[in-house]
Design a protein around this motif. Structure first.
Motif, PDB file in Angstrom:
ATOM      1  N   ALA A  73       3.873 -28.066  11.261  1.00  0.00           N
ATOM      2  CA  ALA A  73       4.058 -29.402  11.830  1.00  0.00           C
ATOM      3  C   ALA A  73       3.649 -30.479  10.840  1.00  0.00           C
ATOM      4  N   LEU A  74       2.524 -30.277  10.138  1.00  0.00           N
ATOM      5  CA  LEU A  74       2.089 -31.259   9.140  1.00  0.00           C
ATOM      6  C   LEU A  74       3.070 -31.340   7.967  1.00  0.00           C
ATOM      7  N   ALA A  75       3.551 -30.189   7.523  1.00  0.00           N
ATOM      8  CA  ALA A  75       4.521 -30.187   6.423  1.00  0.00           C
ATOM      9  C   ALA A  75       5.823 -30.868   6.850  1.00  0.00           C
ATOM     10  N   ASP A  76       6.246 -30.627   8.081  1.00  0.00           N
ATOM     11  CA  ASP A  76       7.466 -31.253   8.598  1.00  0.00           C
ATOM     12  C   ASP A  76       7.287 -32.770   8.700  1.00  0.00           C
ATOM     13  N   ALA A  77       6.134 -33.214   9.169  1.00  0.00           N
ATOM     14  CA  ALA A  77       5.876 -34.651   9.269  1.00  0.00           C
ATOM     15  C   ALA A  77       5.842 -35.293   7.885  1.00  0.00           C
ATOM     16  N   ALA A  78       5.231 -34.631   6.926  1.00  0.00           N
ATOM     17  CA  ALA A  78       5.190 -35.164   5.559  1.00  0.00           C
ATOM     18  C   ALA A  78       6.593 -35.245   4.971  1.00  0.00           C
ATOM     19  N   ARG A  89       9.430 -35.591   6.660  1.00  0.00           N
ATOM     20  CA  ARG A  89      10.127 -36.697   7.328  1.00  0.00           C
ATOM     21  C   ARG A  89       9.680 -38.043   6.769  1.00  0.00           C
ATOM     22  N   HIS A  90       8.393 -38.177   6.479  1.00  0.00           N
ATOM     23  CA  HIS A  90       7.884 -39.422   5.905  1.00  0.00           C
ATOM     24  C   HIS A  90       8.501 -39.679   4.536  1.00  0.00           C
ATOM     25  N   VAL A  91       8.540 -38.652   3.708  1.00  0.00           N
ATOM     26  CA  VAL A  91       9.131 -38.793   2.372  1.00  0.00           C
ATOM     27  C   VAL A  91      10.608 -39.156   2.480  1.00  0.00           C
ATOM     28  N   SER A 115      14.096 -46.937   0.442  1.00  0.00           N
ATOM     29  CA  SER A 115      14.255 -47.323  -0.962  1.00  0.00           C
ATOM     30  C   SER A 115      15.727 -47.383  -1.340  1.00  0.00           C
ATOM     31  N   GLN A 116      16.493 -46.404  -0.888  1.00  0.00           N
ATOM     32  CA  GLN A 116      17.926 -46.380  -1.186  1.00  0.00           C
ATOM     33  C   GLN A 116      18.631 -47.560  -0.524  1.00  0.00           C
ATOM     34  N   GLN A 117      18.234 -47.879   0.701  1.00  0.00           N
ATOM     35  CA  GLN A 117      18.840 -48.990   1.426  1.00  0.00           C
ATOM     36  C   GLN A 117      18.515 -50.305   0.720  1.00  0.00           C
ATOM     37  N   ALA A 118      17.279 -50.442   0.261  1.00  0.00           N
ATOM     38  CA  ALA A 118      16.890 -51.651  -0.462  1.00  0.00           C
ATOM     39  C   ALA A 118      17.634 -51.742  -1.785  1.00  0.00           C
ATOM     40  N   ALA A 119      17.817 -50.610  -2.451  1.00  0.00           N
ATOM     41  CA  ALA A 119      18.535 -50.606  -3.724  1.00  0.00           C
ATOM     42  C   ALA A 119      20.001 -50.960  -3.519  1.00  0.00           C
TER      43      ALA A 119
END
Length: 140
Positions: free
Chosen positions: A102-107, A109-111, A118-122
């Protein structure tokens, strides 16, 4: 009776040893030795039933089959306790593994969310810069 003096400590030993942790090397060796001794005792009881009766007479039990029943009851008590401990340890490992996943999945998703922002801003940056250039040209 001798059997009572033998069965009570054996029962306590079976319960205590079955409830101990299963992860230690010493505990694993103890279980293997107990399994081998149980097999050897079973084979000897089948091959030499008179010896079992003589042992029953010595301990004050009327029949060898009763003595065998007592011994099997001790083995079953040990196995029930041991299985209970093993299931609790496996359940604890499963909970720990589920938490790590669960922690790895949340990390992850955050990344992915940060990368998407970042892609949207670019993607929007060249459009915004183009609009500023046109506004500046129009004000001249």
């Amino acid at each position: 009776m001798i059997i009572q003096l033998l069965l009570v400590p054996a029962l306590v030993f079976a319960v205590v040893s079955s409830l101990r942790s299963r992860t230690s090397i010493r505990g694993q060796a103890r279980r293997k030795i107990l399994a081998v001794l149980t097999i050897v005792a079973g084979v000897l009881a089948v091959l030499f039933p008179d010896t079992l009766q003589a042992l029953a007479d010595w301990t004050g039990v009327t029949r060898g089959t009763d003595l065998l029943l007592y011994a099997l009851a001790l083995v079953i008590i040990y196995l029930v306790g041991s299985t209970s401990v093993r299931f609790r340890e496996q359940e604890a490992r499963l909970v720990q593994l589920a938490r790590q996943v669960a922690l790895a999945d949340a990390a992850l998703r955050h990344v992915e969310a940060v990368q998407a922002r970042s892609q949207q801003a670019a993607d929007q940056a060249p459009v915004a810069a183009h609009d500023r250039v046109q506004e500046a040209a129009a004000t001249r």
